[in-house]
Every structure is written in C-alpha cells, then in structure tokens.
Design an enzyme around this catalytic site. Structure first.
Site, PDB file in Angstrom:
ATOM      1  N   ASP A  79      -6.644  20.568 -10.017  1.00  0.00           N
ATOM      2  CA  ASP A  79      -5.707  20.362  -9.962  1.00  0.00           C
ATOM      3  C   ASP A  79      -5.300  19.489 -11.531  1.00  0.00           C
ATOM      4  O   ASP A  79      -4.220  18.750 -11.247  1.00  0.00           O
ATOM      5  CB  ASP A  79      -4.855  18.556  -8.903  1.00  0.00           C
ATOM      6  CG  ASP A  79      -5.181  19.757  -7.905  1.00  0.00           C
ATOM      7  OD1 ASP A  79      -4.680  20.506  -7.862  1.00  0.00           O
ATOM      8  OD2 ASP A  79      -4.486  18.792  -6.445  1.00  0.00           O
ATOM      9  N   ARG A 134       2.521  21.033   1.632  1.00  0.00           N
ATOM     10  CA  ARG A 134       1.971  21.531   2.096  1.00  0.00           C
ATOM     11  C   ARG A 134       1.135  20.696   3.184  1.00  0.00           C
ATOM     12  O   ARG A 134       0.811  20.945   4.120  1.00  0.00           O
ATOM     13  CB  ARG A 134       0.753  21.300   1.204  1.00  0.00           C
ATOM     14  CG  ARG A 134      -0.619  22.476   0.992  1.00  0.00           C
ATOM     15  CD  ARG A 134      -0.415  24.191   1.991  1.00  0.00           C
ATOM     16  NE  ARG A 134      -1.946  23.950   2.234  1.00  0.00           N
ATOM     17  CZ  ARG A 134      -1.513  25.841   2.918  1.00  0.00           C
ATOM     18  NH1 ARG A 134      -0.463  25.565   3.248  1.00  0.00           N
ATOM     19  NH2 ARG A 134      -2.429  26.189   3.252  1.00  0.00           N
ATOM     20  N   ASP A 141      -8.033  28.830   8.493  1.00  0.00           N
ATOM     21  CA  ASP A 141      -9.464  29.617   9.556  1.00  0.00           C
ATOM     22  C   ASP A 141      -9.864  28.066   9.580  1.00  0.00           C
ATOM     23  O   ASP A 141     -10.884  27.951  10.918  1.00  0.00           O
ATOM     24  CB  ASP A 141      -9.932  30.886   9.113  1.00  0.00           C
ATOM     25  CG  ASP A 141      -9.997  30.520   8.061  1.00  0.00           C
ATOM     26  OD1 ASP A 141      -9.368  30.039   6.936  1.00  0.00           O
ATOM     27  OD2 ASP A 141     -11.496  30.763   7.585  1.00  0.00           O
ATOM     28  N   CYS A 164       2.456  24.046  -3.009  1.00  0.00           N
ATOM     29  CA  CYS A 164       2.638  24.749  -3.886  1.00  0.00           C
ATOM     30  C   CYS A 164       2.143  26.337  -4.110  1.00  0.00           C
ATOM     31  O   CYS A 164       1.430  26.181  -2.583  1.00  0.00           O
ATOM     32  CB  CYS A 164       1.792  24.426  -5.165  1.00  0.00           C
ATOM     33  SG  CYS A 164       2.380  22.601  -5.763  1.00  0.00           S
ATOM     34  N   ASN A 174      -2.698  12.875  -2.870  1.00  0.00           N
ATOM     35  CA  ASN A 174      -3.307  13.196  -1.765  1.00  0.00           C
ATOM     36  C   ASN A 174      -4.206  12.031  -0.402  1.00  0.00           C
ATOM     37  O   ASN A 174      -4.071  12.714   0.744  1.00  0.00           O
ATOM     38  CB  ASN A 174      -4.549  13.984  -1.844  1.00  0.00           C
ATOM     39  CG  ASN A 174      -3.460  15.392  -2.825  1.00  0.00           C
ATOM     40  OD1 ASN A 174      -2.250  15.785  -2.598  1.00  0.00           O
ATOM     41  ND2 ASN A 174      -4.705  16.097  -4.100  1.00  0.00           N
ATOM     42  N   PRO A 199      -5.563  29.929   3.239  1.00  0.00           N
ATOM     43  CA  PRO A 199      -5.267  30.018   4.898  1.00  0.00           C
ATOM     44  C   PRO A 199      -5.626  28.896   6.210  1.00  0.00           C
ATOM     45  O   PRO A 199      -6.052  28.085   4.776  1.00  0.00           O
ATOM     46  CB  PRO A 199      -6.487  30.982   4.961  1.00  0.00           C
ATOM     47  CG  PRO A 199      -7.174  30.760   3.925  1.00  0.00           C
ATOM     48  CD  PRO A 199      -6.077  30.659   2.572  1.00  0.00           C
TER      49      PRO A 199
HETATM   50  C1  UD1 Z   1      -6.282  20.329  -1.315  1.00  0.00           C
HETATM   51  C2  UD1 Z   1      -4.702  19.061  -2.603  1.00  0.00           C
HETATM   52  C3  UD1 Z   1      -4.874  19.778  -3.110  1.00  0.00           C
HETATM   53  C4  UD1 Z   1      -5.677  20.503  -4.109  1.00  0.00           C
HETATM   54  C5  UD1 Z   1      -6.849  21.000  -3.406  1.00  0.00           C
HETATM   55  C6  UD1 Z   1      -8.227  21.620  -3.925  1.00  0.00           C
HETATM   56  C7  UD1 Z   1      -4.186  18.149  -0.860  1.00  0.00           C
HETATM   57  C8  UD1 Z   1      -2.358  17.578  -0.290  1.00  0.00           C
HETATM   58  N1  UD1 Z   1      -3.735  18.661  -1.406  1.00  0.00           N
HETATM   59  O1  UD1 Z   1      -5.473  20.861  -0.684  1.00  0.00           O
HETATM   60  O2  UD1 Z   1      -3.996  19.224  -3.837  1.00  0.00           O
HETATM   61  O3  UD1 Z   1      -5.728  21.494  -5.252  1.00  0.00           O
HETATM   62  O4  UD1 Z   1      -7.121  20.489  -1.873  1.00  0.00           O
HETATM   63  O5  UD1 Z   1      -9.124  20.427  -4.492  1.00  0.00           O
HETATM   64  O6  UD1 Z   1      -4.645  17.220  -0.619  1.00  0.00           O
HETATM   65  N2  UD1 Z   1      -9.686  27.160   2.447  1.00  0.00           N
HETATM   66  C9  UD1 Z   1     -10.304  28.452   3.688  1.00  0.00           C
HETATM   67  N3  UD1 Z   1     -10.003  27.772   4.767  1.00  0.00           N
HETATM   68  C10 UD1 Z   1      -8.741  26.953   4.862  1.00  0.00           C
HETATM   69  C11 UD1 Z   1      -8.660  26.112   4.000  1.00  0.00           C
HETATM   70  C12 UD1 Z   1      -9.207  26.577   3.611  1.00  0.00           C
HETATM   71  O7  UD1 Z   1     -10.483  29.635   2.913  1.00  0.00           O
HETATM   72  O8  UD1 Z   1      -8.615  26.688   6.422  1.00  0.00           O
HETATM   73  C13 UD1 Z   1      -9.983  27.695   1.082  1.00  0.00           C
HETATM   74  C14 UD1 Z   1      -8.562  28.025   0.434  1.00  0.00           C
HETATM   75  O9  UD1 Z   1      -7.576  29.034   0.117  1.00  0.00           O
HETATM   76  C15 UD1 Z   1      -8.957  27.566  -1.003  1.00  0.00           C
HETATM   77  C16 UD1 Z   1     -10.024  26.462  -0.886  1.00  0.00           C
HETATM   78  O10 UD1 Z   1     -10.053  26.423   0.349  1.00  0.00           O
HETATM   79  O11 UD1 Z   1      -9.908  28.412  -1.927  1.00  0.00           O
HETATM   80  C17 UD1 Z   1     -10.205  24.325  -0.942  1.00  0.00           C
HETATM   81  O12 UD1 Z   1      -8.609  24.505  -0.088  1.00  0.00           O
HETATM   82  P1  UD1 Z   1      -8.043  22.658   0.888  1.00  0.00           P
HETATM   83  O13 UD1 Z   1      -9.936  22.553   0.264  1.00  0.00           O
HETATM   84  O14 UD1 Z   1      -8.565  23.273   1.595  1.00  0.00           O
HETATM   85  O15 UD1 Z   1      -7.023  22.988  -0.318  1.00  0.00           O
HETATM   86  P2  UD1 Z   1      -6.208  21.654   0.567  1.00  0.00           P
HETATM   87  O16 UD1 Z   1      -6.750  20.855   1.283  1.00  0.00           O
HETATM   88  O17 UD1 Z   1      -5.374  22.505   0.577  1.00  0.00           O
END
Ligand code: UD1
Length: 430
Positions: A305, A93, A125, A117, A23, A123
């Site tokens: 994770d 992703r 946003d 995954c 990551n 989202p």
């Molecule tokens: C990253 C990791 C992933 C891990 C996750 C949480 C990478 C490449 N991937 O994913 O392996 O499982 O962190 O530790 O680093 N959310 C919103 N709006 C947004 C963005 C996120 O509501 O704009 C929500 C998501 O739906 C989720 C939560 O925030 O419920 C956490 O997501 P996020 O920390 O953004 O995960 P990733 O960065 O996609």
C-alpha cells in the site's frame, strides 16, 4: 465529479497529525456485531470507507450514536438480519468482514461479493477454507456468499499464503467457536494486532497476534468495551514520502514508529533524514535522492500500500530503481497516468523499472485506486505547474481531511466540485 487542483512545486513544512487506521477500523466496526453490549470506539478515521461499513451495520439493525467526528458508540443488540445486500457490499472490499462477524455471532451470513480497489484478482478461497475448517457450509450463488453452521468448532487452519483478510475473517468467525483455533502462517499487520486487542478487550482469548501463529480459545460471550484505534501506518507513510518528495521538513505526529520501520529504512537508504521520537517521526529532505530497489511483502516487509507513493520518489531520484510487486497482480496502473507528468518507467508483469532524475510537470490525471491517488497527489505537489486529479473519491476512501492537512503543511491544493454535465445542461451550452 469532484477533483483536486494542485499547484506545485511546494515545500511541505510543519506538523501533521495522523488519523486512526482505516484497515483497523473497517475490521473493528464489524467485530462489534460479536458483542452483547455497547462498544465505544475512539480514533475512528472520518473517511468514506468507515461511513460505508457503519451504514452496513446500521442497515443490519445496530444502533449507532456518533459521539463526535472520530468516536462512535455502537449497540449491536438489535441486529435482526444476517443478509448484506449487493448495493452495500459492492461499495468496499472490507464488507467481506461481515461474513466472519455474522457467522461468528449467528452461525449464518449471506453477504454479496465485495467491491473495493481493482488491484488484480482478489480471491476469497482462504477465507472460505477457514470458515469450512470451523464447520461452516459455504456456497456461492448469484454473487452471494452464503455461510451456515450448526455449531462452529475450533480447528487448526494453515493459510497457503499470507492473507490479511483471511486472518481477520477467521479470527472473527472463531472467537466464539467451541475450543481452540490455530491460524498458521497468519498475517502480522498492525491492524491484525489491533483487532485482536479489541476482541480481547471484549473478553475474547486471542494469543499470538502479530506473529505468524495465532491461537484463538473460543469464549461463549463477549461484552461491550471502550477502545481506541491505532494510528494509520499507510497515512503516516504517505505524509513521510510527501515530505521527502517536496524537499520538506515535516513532523508526522501520532504514529507508532515501529510500524513504519520498513518505510523509514527505504527513505534513509534514499538519503532522506528520518528522526524517530516516541510517537512521532520527523522527515527532512534536501532533495538529493538516491535510487533504491523495493520488493513489496506482507508485514513487516515493505507494504504494497506504499508502493505507488514511494515510486514517485524513485522517479525523482538519481539512477534507476527496480520495484517488484509481490502482493497484487495489477498494481502498476498508476504509471500510465503518471507518465503524463513525466514519470519514466517500464513495466514487465510484477516488475517496474523506474528511470530516475525525472522533472515532473503538472498534468491532468485520474486516480486509479486509493494509493495510486495518493501517489498522484505527491507527484502533483513535487511537479512544476498545475495538476488536476480526477476520481478523488478513491483518495477520500482512505485519507481523512487530506486537503486541510496538506494545506496546513503549505501545499496549494483545492477540492473543486464540478457539476455533472447532464444532457440538459449540455444542450444549453450548445
Ligand atoms: C488488505 C488491505 C489492503 C492491502 C492488502 C495487502 C484491508 C481492508 N485491506 O487487503 O489495503 O493491500 O491487505 O497488504 O486491510 N489471497 C488469496 N486468497 C484469499 C485471500 C487473498 O490468494 O483468499 C491473495 C491475494 O490475491 C493477494 C494476497 O493474498 O495476492 C494478499 O491479499 P490479502 O492480504 O488478503 O489482502 P486484503 O486483505 O484483501
């Protein structure tokens, strides 16, 4: 359709060396776009997610030299487009980090919605809110995210919920913006700190990474750098749990023990012996596992994770354990597969209740995502008999040389290539 064939049970013993963090790598490689010089990056894990993000940079025009299996030299000065097409972006992703990096460098980016995954609704946003706060106009049309800005201007940004991806993307977009950007309620994961250290080594001025308040003082120019990526927290945790699940005794080398505290604490709570050294951790299990409850949380909480891998251990422990998944909406799909191996669990929304004391037996299963696949590998090594794990491309997105590393620890694991059954071949059989 390649698969792993695993014969269990195995007792894992010996030493394993942890690779660079996936990551961190998938954030740092796109961050090179922001530089005006060559970046040499070491300790890059040799995994398919890294191959894909590197291919994307190459397609944009970057010159990429592979110094050795784990070191790349990337020269971003010939990048000639800010468009990342669907065929490339859909494959992972973290392709969404191209938006922050291209926007931060060229004031524009057109990137297809990312793949990755399936963990429920994912989202963007908060990413978009961040780009807009910096002065960008963001439009989503035909599954493409289109960002443009005359100038990016630093701004305070409060994240409604802790998001790793949004924190990274805002850092990338803000690092060369005019003035000060403050991210409040920022993610604190180790790879956020690693990205900030990488950007600072290129001349950025980012303070507070690793806390929930990150200050980014925009700088006009970033130069080339030499940098080495931190060890992978989740790969290390996976081998720790694998040792515990197989009554093993494994020294997990090249780790930052501080990053593993929440995992070590749970293992100790379950009766596993964890010895911490400067840059390694030894895990010893006598097979007497106690139940415990887990709630996944952003760092420094227990990482989502690691949830599927630890759940395998819970199903083998004495007593009933409760797992609450607080980060993703759809992260218990692996349970249906692991029921075929004897796991007993009831799922209700974000909560799974694991009945302990299960005697796992080998079975054919299908990796449903990266960490689910890792959990299946652990279960197969602990189970009696032969297991076959399909869809291993998920696992190979995140684990470098997993077959070689587990074999060196004593596992009986083989990677089998199964030829696709084309209609012609099928006709010959009939
Ligand atoms: C990253 C990791 C992933 C891990 C996750 C949480 C990478 C490449 N991937 O994913 O392996 O499982 O962190 O530790 O680093 N959310 C919103 N709006 C947004 C963005 C996120 O509501 O704009 C929500 C998501 O739906 C989720 C939560 O925030 O419920 C956490 O997501 P996020 O920390 O953004 O995960 P990733 O960065 O996609």
């Amino acid at each position: 359709m390649d698969k792993f064939v695993i014969n269990g049970p195995t007792r894992l013993t010996g030493e394993v060396t942890i690779s660079g963090a996936k990551n961190a790598a998938v954030a740092i490689i796109p961050a090179v776009i922001l530089s005006d010089g060559i970046c040499r990056i070491e300790n890059i894990p040799n995994i398919s997610d890294v191959h894909i993000i590197t291919q994307i940079l190459y397609a944009l025009g970057a010159d990429i030299k592979r110094v050795n299996l784990n070191t790349l030299e990337i020269d971003p000065r010939n990048i000639h487009t800010t468009v990342v097409p669907h065929e490339l972006a859909k494959r992972m992703r973290a392709s969404y980090y191209l938006i922050g990096a291209l926007l931060g460098k060229f004031n524009k980016a057109r990137v297809s919605m990312p793949g990755g995954c399936d963990l429920g609704i994912r989202p963007m946003d908060l990413h978009i809110k961040g780009f807009e706060a910096l002065g960008a106009t963001v439009k989503t049309e035909n599954a493409m995210i289109n960002c443009t800005a005359d100038n990016l201007i630093g701004s305070p940004i409060y994240l409604d919920m802790v998001s790793v991806g949004a924190t990274v993307n805002i850092m990338l977009a803000a690092v060369k913006a005019y003035g000060l950007t403050v991210i409040e309620n920022a993610a604190k994961e180790p790879h956020i700190v690693d990205l900030a250290n990488f950007l600072n080594s290129m001349g950025a001025d980012i303070r507070g990474a690793g806390t929930d308040l990150i200050k980014i003082y925009g700088v006009p120019k970033l130069h080339g750098t030499n940098y080495s990526i931190i060890p992978d927290q989740i790969e290390a945790g996976t081998y720790m749990v694998a040792a515990a699940a197989t009554n093993g005794d494994v020294l997990v080398k090249n780790v930052i023990p501080k990053h593993l505290e929440s995992i070590s604490a749970k293992l100790e709570e379950m009766g596993v012996q964890v010895e911490e050294y400067d840059d390694s951790i030894r895990v010893i299990s006598n097979g007497n596992l106690r139940r415990c409850n887990i709630k996944t949380m952003p760092h420094p909480g227990f990482p989502t994770d690691m949830q599927p891998q630890l759940s395998v251990l819970l199903s083998m422990a004495e007593g009933t354990s409760i797992v609450t998944e607080n980060v993703w909406g759809n992260r218990f799909r692996y349970i249906d597969e692991l029921r075929r191996m004897g796991m007993k669990a009831v799922v209700d929304g974000q909560v799974a209740v694991f009945e302990g004391g299960c005697k796992l037996t080998g079975a054919p299963v299908m990796a449903t995502d990266l960490r689910a696949g890792a959990a299946m590998v652990i279960a197969a090594m602990a189970a009696q008999g032969q297991s076959e794990i399909e869809n291993i491309y998920h696992i190979e997105r995140g684990y470098e040389n997993i077959v070689e590393k587990l074999t060196a620890l004593g596992a009986d694991i083989k990677r089998i290539t199964v030829p696709d059954e084309t209609p012609k071949a099928a006709a010959r059989v009939s």
